[in-house]
Motif scaffolding. Structure first.
Motif, PDB file in Angstrom:
ATOM      1  N   ASP A 124       0.860  -1.180   0.000  1.00  0.00           N
ATOM      2  CA  ASP A 124       0.000   0.000   0.000  1.00  0.00           C
ATOM      3  C   ASP A 124       0.899   1.234   0.000  1.00  0.00           C
ATOM      4  O   ASP A 124       1.383   1.671   1.040  1.00  0.00           O
ATOM      5  CB  ASP A 124      -0.904  -0.017   1.235  1.00  0.00           C
ATOM      6  CG  ASP A 124      -1.626   1.304   1.459  1.00  0.00           C
ATOM      7  OD1 ASP A 124      -1.755   2.083   0.495  1.00  0.00           O
ATOM      8  OD2 ASP A 124      -2.051   1.556   2.607  1.00  0.00           O
ATOM      9  N   ARG A 132      -6.983   2.711   0.076  1.00  0.00           N
ATOM     10  CA  ARG A 132      -6.444   1.904   1.186  1.00  0.00           C
ATOM     11  C   ARG A 132      -7.490   0.953   1.743  1.00  0.00           C
ATOM     12  O   ARG A 132      -7.197  -0.221   2.018  1.00  0.00           O
ATOM     13  CB  ARG A 132      -5.930   2.846   2.286  1.00  0.00           C
ATOM     14  CG  ARG A 132      -5.260   2.143   3.458  1.00  0.00           C
ATOM     15  CD  ARG A 132      -4.466   3.143   4.264  1.00  0.00           C
ATOM     16  NE  ARG A 132      -3.340   3.635   3.497  1.00  0.00           N
ATOM     17  CZ  ARG A 132      -2.832   4.871   3.610  1.00  0.00           C
ATOM     18  NH1 ARG A 132      -3.381   5.736   4.435  1.00  0.00           N
ATOM     19  NH2 ARG A 132      -1.792   5.220   2.894  1.00  0.00           N
ATOM     20  N   TYR A 133      -8.713   1.425   1.919  1.00  0.00           N
ATOM     21  CA  TYR A 133      -9.768   0.543   2.417  1.00  0.00           C
ATOM     22  C   TYR A 133     -10.104  -0.534   1.388  1.00  0.00           C
ATOM     23  O   TYR A 133     -10.411  -1.672   1.753  1.00  0.00           O
ATOM     24  CB  TYR A 133     -11.008   1.357   2.782  1.00  0.00           C
ATOM     25  CG  TYR A 133     -10.904   2.027   4.141  1.00  0.00           C
ATOM     26  CD1 TYR A 133     -11.379   1.403   5.288  1.00  0.00           C
ATOM     27  CD2 TYR A 133     -10.316   3.278   4.288  1.00  0.00           C
ATOM     28  CE1 TYR A 133     -11.278   2.010   6.533  1.00  0.00           C
ATOM     29  CE2 TYR A 133     -10.209   3.897   5.519  1.00  0.00           C
ATOM     30  CZ  TYR A 133     -10.692   3.257   6.647  1.00  0.00           C
ATOM     31  OH  TYR A 133     -10.584   3.860   7.878  1.00  0.00           O
ATOM     32  N   ASN A 136      -7.419  -3.173   1.677  1.00  0.00           N
ATOM     33  CA  ASN A 136      -7.637  -3.968   2.881  1.00  0.00           C
ATOM     34  C   ASN A 136      -8.709  -5.033   2.658  1.00  0.00           C
ATOM     35  O   ASN A 136      -8.508  -6.221   2.941  1.00  0.00           O
ATOM     36  CB  ASN A 136      -8.051  -3.048   4.031  1.00  0.00           C
ATOM     37  CG  ASN A 136      -8.327  -3.810   5.323  1.00  0.00           C
ATOM     38  OD1 ASN A 136      -7.414  -4.183   6.049  1.00  0.00           O
ATOM     39  ND2 ASN A 136      -9.603  -4.045   5.615  1.00  0.00           N
ATOM     40  N   TYR A 148       1.401  -1.771   4.842  1.00  0.00           N
ATOM     41  CA  TYR A 148       0.861  -0.411   4.916  1.00  0.00           C
ATOM     42  C   TYR A 148       1.976   0.588   5.196  1.00  0.00           C
ATOM     43  O   TYR A 148       2.878   0.332   6.002  1.00  0.00           O
ATOM     44  CB  TYR A 148      -0.188  -0.367   6.025  1.00  0.00           C
ATOM     45  CG  TYR A 148      -0.448   0.991   6.636  1.00  0.00           C
ATOM     46  CD1 TYR A 148      -1.185   1.965   5.956  1.00  0.00           C
ATOM     47  CD2 TYR A 148       0.012   1.304   7.911  1.00  0.00           C
ATOM     48  CE1 TYR A 148      -1.439   3.198   6.536  1.00  0.00           C
ATOM     49  CE2 TYR A 148      -0.245   2.525   8.494  1.00  0.00           C
ATOM     50  CZ  TYR A 148      -0.964   3.473   7.803  1.00  0.00           C
ATOM     51  OH  TYR A 148      -1.215   4.699   8.381  1.00  0.00           O
ATOM     52  N   PHE A 161      -0.873  -5.661   7.461  1.00  0.00           N
ATOM     53  CA  PHE A 161      -2.265  -5.973   7.743  1.00  0.00           C
ATOM     54  C   PHE A 161      -2.740  -7.152   6.886  1.00  0.00           C
ATOM     55  O   PHE A 161      -2.140  -7.481   5.861  1.00  0.00           O
ATOM     56  CB  PHE A 161      -3.154  -4.759   7.474  1.00  0.00           C
ATOM     57  CG  PHE A 161      -2.946  -3.621   8.444  1.00  0.00           C
ATOM     58  CD1 PHE A 161      -3.230  -3.779   9.794  1.00  0.00           C
ATOM     59  CD2 PHE A 161      -2.456  -2.402   8.009  1.00  0.00           C
ATOM     60  CE1 PHE A 161      -3.032  -2.735  10.688  1.00  0.00           C
ATOM     61  CE2 PHE A 161      -2.260  -1.349   8.894  1.00  0.00           C
ATOM     62  CZ  PHE A 161      -2.553  -1.522  10.240  1.00  0.00           C
ATOM     63  N   CYS A 168      -6.567  -6.360  10.602  1.00  0.00           N
ATOM     64  CA  CYS A 168      -6.650  -5.684   9.315  1.00  0.00           C
ATOM     65  C   CYS A 168      -6.643  -4.177   9.555  1.00  0.00           C
ATOM     66  O   CYS A 168      -6.650  -3.718  10.702  1.00  0.00           O
ATOM     67  CB  CYS A 168      -7.896  -6.118   8.538  1.00  0.00           C
ATOM     68  SG  CYS A 168      -9.457  -5.387   9.104  1.00  0.00           S
ATOM     69  N   TYR A 169      -6.627  -3.425   8.483  1.00  0.00           N
ATOM     70  CA  TYR A 169      -6.556  -1.962   8.615  1.00  0.00           C
ATOM     71  C   TYR A 169      -7.788  -1.412   9.321  1.00  0.00           C
ATOM     72  O   TYR A 169      -7.702  -0.445  10.086  1.00  0.00           O
ATOM     73  CB  TYR A 169      -6.416  -1.338   7.229  1.00  0.00           C
ATOM     74  CG  TYR A 169      -6.252   0.162   7.242  1.00  0.00           C
ATOM     75  CD1 TYR A 169      -5.068   0.757   7.675  1.00  0.00           C
ATOM     76  CD2 TYR A 169      -7.275   0.998   6.814  1.00  0.00           C
ATOM     77  CE1 TYR A 169      -4.912   2.133   7.691  1.00  0.00           C
ATOM     78  CE2 TYR A 169      -7.132   2.375   6.820  1.00  0.00           C
ATOM     79  CZ  TYR A 169      -5.951   2.941   7.259  1.00  0.00           C
ATOM     80  OH  TYR A 169      -5.807   4.307   7.270  1.00  0.00           O
ATOM     81  N   ARG A 170      -8.944  -2.053   9.126  1.00  0.00           N
ATOM     82  CA  ARG A 170     -10.161  -1.576   9.779  1.00  0.00           C
ATOM     83  C   ARG A 170     -10.165  -1.888  11.279  1.00  0.00           C
ATOM     84  O   ARG A 170     -10.977  -1.315  12.020  1.00  0.00           O
ATOM     85  CB  ARG A 170     -11.395  -2.176   9.107  1.00  0.00           C
ATOM     86  CG  ARG A 170     -11.656  -1.641   7.694  1.00  0.00           C
ATOM     87  CD  ARG A 170     -12.936  -2.231   7.131  1.00  0.00           C
ATOM     88  NE  ARG A 170     -13.148  -1.895   5.728  1.00  0.00           N
ATOM     89  CZ  ARG A 170     -13.849  -0.849   5.306  1.00  0.00           C
ATOM     90  NH1 ARG A 170     -14.392  -0.022   6.175  1.00  0.00           N
ATOM     91  NH2 ARG A 170     -14.014  -0.621   4.012  1.00  0.00           N
TER      92      ARG A 170
END
Length: 362
Positions: A124, A132-133, A136, A148, A161, A168-170
């Motif tokens: 990323d 980015r989302y 992910n 990331y 992630f 994960c990113y979330r």
């Protein structure tokens, strides 16, 4: 696969704990790098030099003079050329044994799964939240880890992630920030060496993942402060209530999607009975330079406060300079109940080239 015993890899082959076995893994590896700018430049350069067998670059920008203080894949004569074209030339000059694929497009929720498929690691190297989302969510769905990286001013962040068992990113940022709440590098600046250093960290994490050496930054967020020459790591735990990887995650409704249309396609829609309303999310000074007479100006930084003025049942086409800010706006509106959204890919710059050449470019 190339000859792993080529002398260009001699210093890696003699590394204790690395050697021919790790070099062979690199030779067979496939890495997707999303973004060929400040982070993507050092990542791609060092992965090519290290001998990653196949790399895919995703970027739709052209080289700009403002890029050159930090994007060292490019030089002054490259200004105006497509980044992916220049990057491929430079990477093959660094190491002609590697294979470099290019995608002159912007990764988004609609094409992320296709672009990511078949790769071992995703980098990323973006500078916007919708992409980015999308990275992910697509990496989670396909079981592919992504590295990331983020930079601003004198600081940077790195993590891994969507790795098996990791967050994960979330888990770290469950909800996409409202437009205008997080300044971009164009707005607050970045010291040229910062993306170089963070990009090198990302390249290192990718090599560790591909060769299974060392301990990747899974569940760890590395924070780097270049002014103080300080770094620290904080724990990022996997959240059971994460909307993407948690125990109670829910799929998005099929209707929750954004159309990505060319300026020509949107221009054709404007002649129909159900024409979308064009919302220009650039700044006032940009709008004063050039705008579509049928558009309404709502700068991205004011969108959250002015969304109540819009009718969620209507169709809106979002426009900016090149299509990035408009995609951020469209994603934010989608999360807040707007279902008929179009992102005008390429922005008003592409509109000038493909629809109305009388519109000045900047």
């Amino acid at each position: 696969m190339y000859d792993i015993n080529d002398s260009r890899y001699a210093r890696q082959l003699v590394l204790r704990g690395f050697g021919p076995a790790a070099q062979e893994k690199l030779a067979n590896a496939r890495v997707l790098i999303v973004g060929a700018g400040g982070l993507g430049s050092p990542v791609a350069s060092y992965l090519a030099a290290a001998g990653v067998g196949t790399m895919s670059l995703v970027d739709t920008d052209v080289v700009d003079l403002t890029n050159l203080h930090r994007q060292l894949l490019y030089a002054t004569p490259d200004v105006g050329r497509r980044k992916v074209d220049v990057a491929r030339e430079r990477l093959l000059a660094i190491n002609p044994q590697v294979v470099v694929h290019t995608h002159d497009t912007r990764l988004n929720a609609a094409n992320a799964a296709t672009l990511i498929a078949g790769h071992d690691v995703v980098i990323d190297a973006t500078d916007n939240f919708p992409t980015r989302y999308a990275i992910n969510d697509a990496c989670l769905a396909q079981g592919i880890p992504f590295v990331y990286g983020s930079v601003a001013r004198f600081d940077g962040q790195v993590s891994v992630f969507a790795a098996p068992g990791g967050p994960c990113y979330r888990c770290l940022f469950p909800v996409m920030p409202a437009p205008g709440t997080v300044p971009t590098c164009a707005e607050e600046g970045v010291l040229g060496v910062v993306p170089g250093i963070i990009g090198l960290h990302q390249a290192t994490e990718a090599i560790k993942l591909l060769t299974t050496i060392g301990t990747p930054l899974v569940g760890q967020l590395l924070l780097v402060d270049l002014l103080a020459q300080d770094s620290q790591r904080i724990v990022v735990a996997r959240r059971h209530d994460c909307p993407a990887c948690g125990d109670a995650r829910l799929p998005s409704p099929p209707s929750m999607s954004i159309q990505h249309l060319s300026p020509a396609d949107v221009a054709a829609l404007l002649t129909g009975d159900d024409a979308p309303t064009i919302i220009d999310v650039r700044e006032q000074w940009e709008y004063d330079l050039v705008h579509l007479p049928v558009s309404t100006l709502i700068p991205l930084s004011t969108l959250a406060s002015r969304a109540n003025d819009l009718d969620p049942s209507r169709s809106y086409a979002l426009l900016c300079h090149h299509g990035m800010r408009s995609e951020m706006a469209a994603n934010w509106l989608m999360q807040h109940g707007f279902l008929r959204l179009i992102n005008i890919d390429g922005g008003i710059d592409a509109w000038s080239m493909d629809v109305d050449s009388s519109l000045p470019r900047y």
